[in-house]
Design a protein around this motif. Structure first.
Motif, mmCIF file in Angstrom:
data_model
loop_
_atom_site.group_PDB
_atom_site.id
_atom_site.type_symbol
_atom_site.label_atom_id
_atom_site.label_comp_id
_atom_site.label_asym_id
_atom_site.label_seq_id
_atom_site.Cartn_x
_atom_site.Cartn_y
_atom_site.Cartn_z
ATOM 1 N N ILE A 288 -4.608 -7.928 0.505
ATOM 2 C CA ILE A 288 -5.111 -6.593 0.176
ATOM 3 C C ILE A 288 -4.729 -6.203 -1.232
ATOM 4 C CG2 ILE A 288 -4.985 -4.144 0.753
ATOM 5 C CD1 ILE A 288 -4.597 -4.920 3.654
ATOM 6 N N GLY A 289 -3.507 -6.485 -1.645
ATOM 7 C CA GLY A 289 -3.091 -6.226 -3.012
ATOM 8 C C GLY A 289 -2.429 -4.873 -3.194
ATOM 9 N N LYS A 290 -2.084 -4.568 -4.438
ATOM 10 C CA LYS A 290 -1.292 -3.390 -4.771
ATOM 11 C C LYS A 290 -2.131 -2.126 -4.968
ATOM 12 C CE LYS A 290 2.299 -6.148 -7.035
ATOM 13 N NZ LYS A 290 3.066 -6.369 -8.290
ATOM 14 N N ASN A 291 -3.452 -2.239 -4.938
ATOM 15 C CA ASN A 291 -4.306 -1.074 -5.194
ATOM 16 C C ASN A 291 -4.581 -0.246 -3.942
ATOM 17 O OD1 ASN A 291 -4.566 -1.684 -7.943
ATOM 18 N ND2 ASN A 291 -6.270 -3.096 -7.538
ATOM 19 N N SER A 325 -6.892 4.087 -1.137
ATOM 20 C CA SER A 325 -6.734 3.580 -2.494
ATOM 21 C C SER A 325 -5.609 4.307 -3.211
ATOM 22 C CB SER A 325 -8.034 3.769 -3.280
ATOM 23 O OG SER A 325 -8.307 5.150 -3.461
ATOM 24 N N LYS A 326 -4.912 3.598 -4.075
ATOM 25 C CA LYS A 326 -3.915 4.251 -4.921
ATOM 26 C C LYS A 326 -4.598 4.956 -6.092
ATOM 27 C CE LYS A 326 -0.011 1.356 -3.623
ATOM 28 N NZ LYS A 326 1.072 0.457 -4.070
ATOM 29 N N ALA A 327 -5.793 4.517 -6.435
ATOM 30 C CA ALA A 327 -6.580 5.213 -7.452
ATOM 31 C C ALA A 327 -7.151 6.493 -6.867
ATOM 32 C CB ALA A 327 -7.708 4.313 -7.946
ATOM 33 N N SER A 328 -7.334 7.501 -7.715
ATOM 34 C CA SER A 328 -7.802 8.807 -7.250
ATOM 35 C C SER A 328 -9.051 9.232 -7.999
ATOM 36 C CB SER A 328 -6.704 9.854 -7.463
ATOM 37 O OG SER A 328 -7.173 11.157 -7.154
ATOM 38 N N THR A 329 -9.988 9.815 -7.269
ATOM 39 C CA THR A 329 -11.175 10.394 -7.898
ATOM 40 C C THR A 329 -10.780 11.659 -8.658
ATOM 41 O OG1 THR A 329 -11.700 11.878 -6.064
ATOM 42 C CG2 THR A 329 -12.554 9.619 -5.939
ATOM 43 N N GLU A 330 -11.719 12.173 -9.439
ATOM 44 C CA GLU A 330 -11.581 13.503 -10.009
ATOM 45 C C GLU A 330 -12.108 14.517 -8.993
ATOM 46 O OE1 GLU A 330 -13.437 13.495 -13.854
ATOM 47 O OE2 GLU A 330 -11.996 12.047 -14.679
#
Length: 510
Positions: A288-291, A325-330
């Motif tokens: 899966i990875g770190k993201n 996800s560790k990334a976030s939308t605006e």
């Protein structure tokens, strides 16, 4: 656009790619074009970004596909249906379990003119469009291989009319169509608008033709499709032009201004590459990875298959397992999810779906598919308070073990939820903005495919896109900020302000 393995006549003369159609499925674009008149079969090409295309071979070699004109492919509930007209003489329907075939013949020649096109409305009803008596006809489809009586859509030119494409946007139906002879330099594209999918299409002479060019090498523009770009927000019109000999494929941006459909073209020079999403994942790896991060447990992993899938295997509990996800939308965004059920448990309502605007377990939105009730279910949690479950029925016969897509568009406080392209819910939820995206299951072993989000919505990508000149630029499409900002009157009034609010105001220097 240059493609490898273009069609040629037996003589070796270039035939090219006419009547282009592009299907997007699980994050991959599939291009199909008309077959040269002296050969059978339908060719296909694939791309992840609308820029780099790989030849995928013949997706069918059925003898009835000799001179297969304007092939279009529709995905529905695990099957792919191809509609094409052999040499412009009626229509056949073909079927496959893959967008790359092999497509097998399902019907005899059904007639109905040429240039068949299928549109599926938000209620799951199918419509078939094709040429009539110098007009575009529509037929309700009881099933993917059945066709009702023809109705006059109202879409027509002054003479021969063909090549319909229908899309729905903000409650309105838009139809593009092409007129006069294919080898005429004035072959062109018009569009009409209606409140109904099969009747009442009217045109505005001030906004037509949509595309026309009669001078130079790029002439005879016609028979288009419309496709959403990799950023999930940009719309492109894809059409052919004369190549002398043969035909070439062209891409131009669509710029929406309210209910006006505008095209930034036709262009003949190099253009900017299509914008990519701000985040995407095809899970084409072993781990899966770190993201991503797991919430509430569950047995998450990556399948060892082609293609790979993210999956969650745990059954037997009503816990909402999440992978976010560790990334976030605006605050405003568009997101696409693809998923299928592998197995369901024995609880009262096993579900599989997605989360968005996820901050924590006290702040998020969720949209899930319920195989037990054959419906979409949504809920929002704001500051720990549930906003309430709402439900929308899905078409009969849905097989949840096949791939289905959920799309979420967030504009200010409005969330629009789509299932397989059908808009099923619109909800107003305040105090829920930026956040992670992800998948969730409850008593379902699920598999998850291509996932992406873009911090654009409602076609807002067009504001900062380069505008080709010479051409027409709508005032509403000025840049959002930075170099080349626009200016407007921001006078406070009691009525709703009709102007965009994202521009830098510099009245002192005006």
């Amino acid at each position: 656009m240059d493609l490898p393995e273009s069609w040629t006549w037996d003589s070796g003369e270039y035939y090219g790619e006419g009547d282009p159609f592009i299907l997007k499925h699980n994050g991959i674009y599939y291009l199909y074009v008309s077959t040269v008149d002296d050969k059978s079969g339908v060719k296909a090409w694939t791309s992840e970004d609308l820029m780099d295309w790989k030849y995928a071979g013949l997706v069918t070699e059925e003898p009835t596909t000799k001179a297969a004109y304007a092939p279009e492919v529709v995905y529905w509930n695990g099957d792919f249906y191809m509609y094409t007209s052999p040499g412009g003489n009626g229509h056949y329907v073909y079927k496959s379990s893959s967008p790359l075939g092999p497509f097998k013949k399902q019907t005899d020649n059904l007639g109905m003119g040429i240039d068949g096109h299928v549109f599926i409305d938000d209620d799951g009803k199918w419509y078939f469009y094709s040429t009539g008596a110098n007009r575009i006809d529509a037929r309700i489809m009881p099933s993917p291989t059945e066709f009702g009586k023809a109705t006059d859509t109202g879409a027509k030119m002054n003479g021969w009319t063909e090549g319909a494409t229908v899309l729905k946007r903000q409650g309105k139906y838009y139809m593009t169509y092409t007129g006069n002879h294919i080898w005429n330099k004035a072959y062109r594209i018009d569009y009409g608008v209606s409140d109904s999918p099969d009747v009442g299409f009217t045109t505005n002479k001030d906004q037509n033709p949509l595309l026309l060019n009669t001078e130079g090498e790029n002439v005879g523009l016609g028979h288009n499709t419309v496709v959403r770009g990799p950023d999930l927000d940009s719309d492109y019109i894809v059409y052919h032009s004369h190549a002398n000999p043969g035909r070439n494929i062209n891409f131009d941006r669509i710029a929406w201004n309210g209910e006006k459909m505008l095209v930034l073209g036709p262009t003949t020079s190099e253009q900017s590459d299509p914008a990519l999403p701000d985040f995407s994942d095809r899970f084409d790896r072993k781990d899966i990875g770190k993201n991503w991060k797991s919430v509430n447990g569950g047995k998450w992993g990556i399948t060892n298959s082609s293609p790979n899938w993210l999956e969650q295997k745990t059954l037997g509990k009503k816990t909402w397992y999440r992978q976010v996800s560790k990334a976030s939308t605006e605050k405003e965004y568009t997101v696409e999810f693809n998923m299928k059920m592998v197995e369901k448990g024995k609880s009262e309502n096993p579900r599989i779906g997605v989360v968005f605007s996820y901050k924590d377990e006290k702040n998020y939105g969720t949209a899930v598919l319920s195989p037990e009730h054959n419906r979409l279910e949504t809920n929002f949690v704001v500051n720990g308070v549930e906003q309430g479950w709402e439900y929308a029925n899905l078409p009969e016969g849905y097989d949840y073990k096949n791939l289905h897509q959920i799309r979420v568009e967030k504009s200010e406080a409005t969330f629009r939820i789509f299932v397989d392209g059908m808009q099923k819910q619109t909800r107003e939820v305040r105090n829920l903005g930026a956040g992670s995206i992800g998948y969730t299951t409850s008593d379902v072993h699920g598999a998850f495919g291509y996932t992406a989000y873009s911090n654009k919505v409602d076609g807002s990508n067009i504001f900062d896109a380069y505008k080709p000149l010479p051409g027409k630029i709508e005032a509403v499409h000025y840049n959002a900020g930075g170099e080349g900002v626009g200016y407007y009157d921001k006078t406070k009034k009691k009525e709703v302000n009709p102007y965009r609010q994202d521009c830098i105001w510099q009245a002192k220097n005006a």
